[in-house]
Motif scaffolding. Structure first.
Motif, mmCIF file in Angstrom:
data_model
loop_
_atom_site.group_PDB
_atom_site.id
_atom_site.type_symbol
_atom_site.label_atom_id
_atom_site.label_comp_id
_atom_site.label_asym_id
_atom_site.label_seq_id
_atom_site.Cartn_x
_atom_site.Cartn_y
_atom_site.Cartn_z
ATOM 1 N N LYS A 17 41.039 21.359 45.869
ATOM 2 C CA LYS A 17 42.469 21.401 46.202
ATOM 3 C C LYS A 17 42.749 20.840 47.600
ATOM 4 O O LYS A 17 43.871 20.434 47.900
ATOM 5 C CB LYS A 17 42.996 22.844 46.127
ATOM 6 C CG LYS A 17 42.896 23.468 44.739
ATOM 7 C CD LYS A 17 43.431 24.905 44.703
ATOM 8 C CE LYS A 17 43.216 25.531 43.335
ATOM 9 N NZ LYS A 17 43.664 26.931 43.273
ATOM 10 N N ASP A 51 43.405 26.946 51.782
ATOM 11 C CA ASP A 51 42.733 27.357 50.536
ATOM 12 C C ASP A 51 41.248 27.027 50.609
ATOM 13 O O ASP A 51 40.852 25.996 51.148
ATOM 14 C CB ASP A 51 43.358 26.656 49.325
ATOM 15 C CG ASP A 51 42.940 27.316 48.016
ATOM 16 O OD1 ASP A 51 43.763 28.052 47.437
ATOM 17 O OD2 ASP A 51 41.782 27.115 47.573
ATOM 18 N N THR A 52 40.448 27.898 50.016
ATOM 19 C CA THR A 52 38.988 27.744 50.059
ATOM 20 C C THR A 52 38.431 26.801 48.984
ATOM 21 O O THR A 52 37.243 26.496 49.000
ATOM 22 C CB THR A 52 38.298 29.113 49.847
ATOM 23 O OG1 THR A 52 38.854 29.713 48.674
ATOM 24 C CG2 THR A 52 38.497 30.034 51.035
ATOM 25 N N ASN A 54 47.588 38.723 45.013
ATOM 26 C CA ASN A 54 46.689 39.526 44.170
ATOM 27 C C ASN A 54 45.329 39.748 44.835
ATOM 28 O O ASN A 54 44.557 40.579 44.397
ATOM 29 C CB ASN A 54 46.507 38.865 42.794
ATOM 30 C CG ASN A 54 46.210 37.379 42.879
ATOM 31 O OD1 ASN A 54 46.842 36.654 43.638
ATOM 32 N ND2 ASN A 54 45.255 36.918 42.110
ATOM 33 N N HIS A 55 45.040 38.993 45.886
ATOM 34 C CA HIS A 55 43.774 39.178 46.619
ATOM 35 C C HIS A 55 44.040 39.776 48.002
ATOM 36 O O HIS A 55 43.258 39.577 48.927
ATOM 37 C CB HIS A 55 43.049 37.839 46.784
ATOM 38 C CG HIS A 55 42.707 37.155 45.498
ATOM 39 N ND1 HIS A 55 41.804 37.685 44.604
ATOM 40 C CD2 HIS A 55 43.145 36.001 44.940
ATOM 41 C CE1 HIS A 55 41.694 36.867 43.559
ATOM 42 N NE2 HIS A 55 42.510 35.856 43.739
ATOM 43 N N LYS A 71 49.930 30.394 40.634
ATOM 44 C CA LYS A 71 51.191 31.131 40.689
ATOM 45 C C LYS A 71 52.157 30.556 41.725
ATOM 46 O O LYS A 71 53.364 30.595 41.549
ATOM 47 C CB LYS A 71 50.921 32.604 41.058
ATOM 48 C CG LYS A 71 50.077 33.358 40.078
ATOM 49 C CD LYS A 71 49.971 34.842 40.459
ATOM 50 C CE LYS A 71 49.212 35.094 41.727
ATOM 51 N NZ LYS A 71 47.769 34.797 41.660
ATOM 52 N N LYS A 131 39.347 40.006 55.572
ATOM 53 C CA LYS A 131 38.769 38.790 56.142
ATOM 54 C C LYS A 131 39.539 38.296 57.369
ATOM 55 O O LYS A 131 38.997 37.631 58.231
ATOM 56 C CB LYS A 131 38.834 37.727 55.036
ATOM 57 C CG LYS A 131 37.887 36.618 55.162
ATOM 58 C CD LYS A 131 37.642 35.934 53.838
ATOM 59 C CE LYS A 131 38.841 35.178 53.309
ATOM 60 N NZ LYS A 131 38.535 34.437 52.070
HETATM 61 P P1 TMP Z 1 43.985 33.142 41.842
HETATM 62 O O1 TMP Z 1 45.008 34.046 42.429
HETATM 63 O O2 TMP Z 1 44.501 32.419 40.664
HETATM 64 O O3 TMP Z 1 42.677 33.843 41.654
HETATM 65 O O4 TMP Z 1 43.711 31.977 42.913
HETATM 66 C C1 TMP Z 1 43.323 32.294 44.197
HETATM 67 C C2 TMP Z 1 43.458 31.051 45.071
HETATM 68 O O5 TMP Z 1 43.462 31.479 46.435
HETATM 69 C C3 TMP Z 1 42.310 30.083 44.933
HETATM 70 O O6 TMP Z 1 42.808 28.754 45.058
HETATM 71 C C4 TMP Z 1 41.410 30.411 46.104
HETATM 72 C C5 TMP Z 1 42.385 30.901 47.132
HETATM 73 N N1 TMP Z 1 41.840 31.892 48.026
HETATM 74 C C6 TMP Z 1 41.667 31.568 49.363
HETATM 75 O O7 TMP Z 1 41.992 30.457 49.765
HETATM 76 N N2 TMP Z 1 41.143 32.503 50.200
HETATM 77 C C7 TMP Z 1 40.772 33.737 49.764
HETATM 78 O O8 TMP Z 1 40.299 34.551 50.555
HETATM 79 C C8 TMP Z 1 40.960 34.080 48.381
HETATM 80 C C9 TMP Z 1 40.568 35.423 47.887
HETATM 81 C C10 TMP Z 1 41.493 33.126 47.563
#
Ligand code: TMP
Ligand code: ZN
Length: 431
Positions: free
Chosen positions: A369, A364-365, A401-402, A344, A409
């Motif tokens: 990437k 990013d985890t 969205n997370h 997104k 965390k």
């Molecule tokens: P998504 O919104 O399409 O599910 O992708 C989430 C992206 O965010 C994905 O690349 C992993 C990253 N992410 C983190 O880096 N740390 C986090 O705590 C979470 C939940 C996601």
């Protein structure tokens, strides 16, 4: 920006392909009526096209422009890059990276096992777009016959490594016939965050109709148009999401293939999703939820063109507010980093014009990437651990969205005075 397309490639026919395998449509992919874009997000790269610093200059761009079909109500992209450009052996989206999504798919699988599969002898479950096996692993664990269909080889290999039966292919009628010939018809077909990726939806729907038993169940889950309009979450619009479904439009899309909507259930995932239960027409009573969501959509105006004109204005307002905030923070010498290099975020960074001047990097985890540059905007992506070395003043929450999982965390960040910037449903800074 006006509502006209930025790039006019001069094509008059439906489904024409240029030399890069780009499909441009002027008629609705579902009903064939004439469509035109109601806005443009400008030139966009592939949303998951994270690039090596050495490959800058070779990036592929297309025009990201959604259209609304006034006849069948389907919201869809006018241009979409060839599927092979998006889903391949280097696909960067791994479903299993979020704990919330892992839990979601565990619950989803349990609801299928305790629901449509209950009482069936030796049932067979097929999942389209099974990614790293985040959902099918639960069927495998229960000894249920299953098959994943996943065109991105790298994530399919992760699933196979867990012993999940997976075919590496795009789904179509021919593949449906092959599966039926080799393994029989399916009791349940699952498609989570994948049906909206399939530009030739009529072909996929026809394949599913052949694959399902006469008392079979198709369960589709995708980001919900109503939520996107309501929250101005325009970042749901990117290359992979060729459609944004509503209850009304998905029912119309599947009806010609003998599949009827039997139930719908709202889901919190991906910032607002909808689960659609479809069955061979007449095989099951229709739940009251279907009619009540249709009525809600009529009130929301999802079937009216002026709704999309208002959405366009809201997107422009959101972009102006975000850039004003980021420019202001930059002018004040504040250090801002991005949180989550989501698919997104490619729409947000490129549509708004966010540069490495505004955000130093995106944490990013996802290993694949890390060390890469974000598509188009070329913001470095770094391992999540770097977020705290040292903490920035602000974190632009691309993975909004997370938010709940991330805030839990990152308590130490906010406790130290760090603030999160979000832009859905509106631009705001919050500690
Ligand atoms: P998504 O919104 O399409 O599910 O992708 C989430 C992206 O965010 C994905 O690349 C992993 C990253 N992410 C983190 O880096 N740390 C986090 O705590 C979470 C939940 C996601
Ligand atoms: Zn249409």
């Amino acid at each position: 920006m006006g509502s006209g397309l930025l790039v006019h490639r001069g094509c008059g026919s439906n489904g024409s392909n240029d030399s890069h395998g780009l499909t441009i449509v002027t008629t609705c992919r579902i009903c064939g009526d004439a469509i035109a874009a109601f806005m443009s997000f400008g030139e966009m790269p592939i949303a998951n096209g994270f690039l090596d610093p050495g490959s800058v200059g070779n990036e592929y761009f297309f025009e990201l422009a959604p259209a609304f079909c006034a006849h069948c109500g389907m919201v869809q992209l006018v241009e979409q890059p060839a599927p092979e450009r998006m889903f391949h052996d280097n696909y960067a989206f791994h479903s299993g990276t979020s704990q919330t999504m892992r839990r979601h798919f565990a619950t989803f699988a349990r609801s299928v096992i305790d629901g449509p599969l209950r009482g069936r002898t030796d049932p067979f479950v097929v999942e389209l777009g099974s990614n790293d096996g985040i959902m099918l692993r639960h069927f495998k664990a229960r000894g249920i016959r299953h098959l994943g269909v996943e065109p991105s080889d790298n994530v399919a290999a992760l699933a196979r490594g867990l012993g999940i039966d997976t075919i590496g292919a795009f789904f179509n009628r021919a593949l449906a016939d092959r599966i039926v010939a080799e393994r029989g018809r399916a009791d349940v077909v699952l498609a989570a965050n994948v049906m909206c990726h399939i530009a030739d939806l009529p072909e996929a729907a026809a394949g599913i109709a052949r694959l399902l038993k006469s008392d079979g169940v198709l369960i589709v889950e995708d980001p919900y148009l109503g939520a996107t309009i309501d929250k101005t979450s325009y970042d749901q619009i990117y290359d992979e999401h060729v459609f944004l479904f509503s209850v009304t439009s998905i029912a119309k899309a599947f009806a010609p293939h003998g599949l009827a909507l039997a139930d719908v259930q709202e889901q919190p995932t991906h910032g607002g999703s909808m689960r659609y239960v479809l069955v061979p027409a007449g095989s099951r009573p229709v739940a009251p939820s279907v009619e009540s969501w249709r009525a809600r959509e009529a009130v929301q105006g999802l079937g009216r063109p002026d709704t999309y004109e208002r959405f366009r204005q809201n997107c422009e307002r959101s972009r102006a507010a975000l850039m004003q905030l980021l420019d202001d923070l930059h002018a004040r010498g504040q250090r801002v980093v991005g949180y989550g290099a989501t698919s997104k975020s490619t729409t947000v960074t490129n549509y708004c014009g966010i540069t490495p001047k505004h955000i130093a990097f995106i944490a990013d985890t996802t290993p694949i990437k890390q060390g890469k540059l974000s598509p188009g905007a070329h913001i470095p992506v770094r391992p999540a651990e770097e977020f705290s070395r040292p903490y920035p003043d602000c974190a632009l929450l691309f993975a909004w969205n997370h938010e709940t999982e991330i805030r839990a965390k990152e308590r130490a960040f906010t406790a130290a005075g760090g603030r999160f910037i979000t832009y859905v449903p509106e631009v705001r800074v919050a500690s």
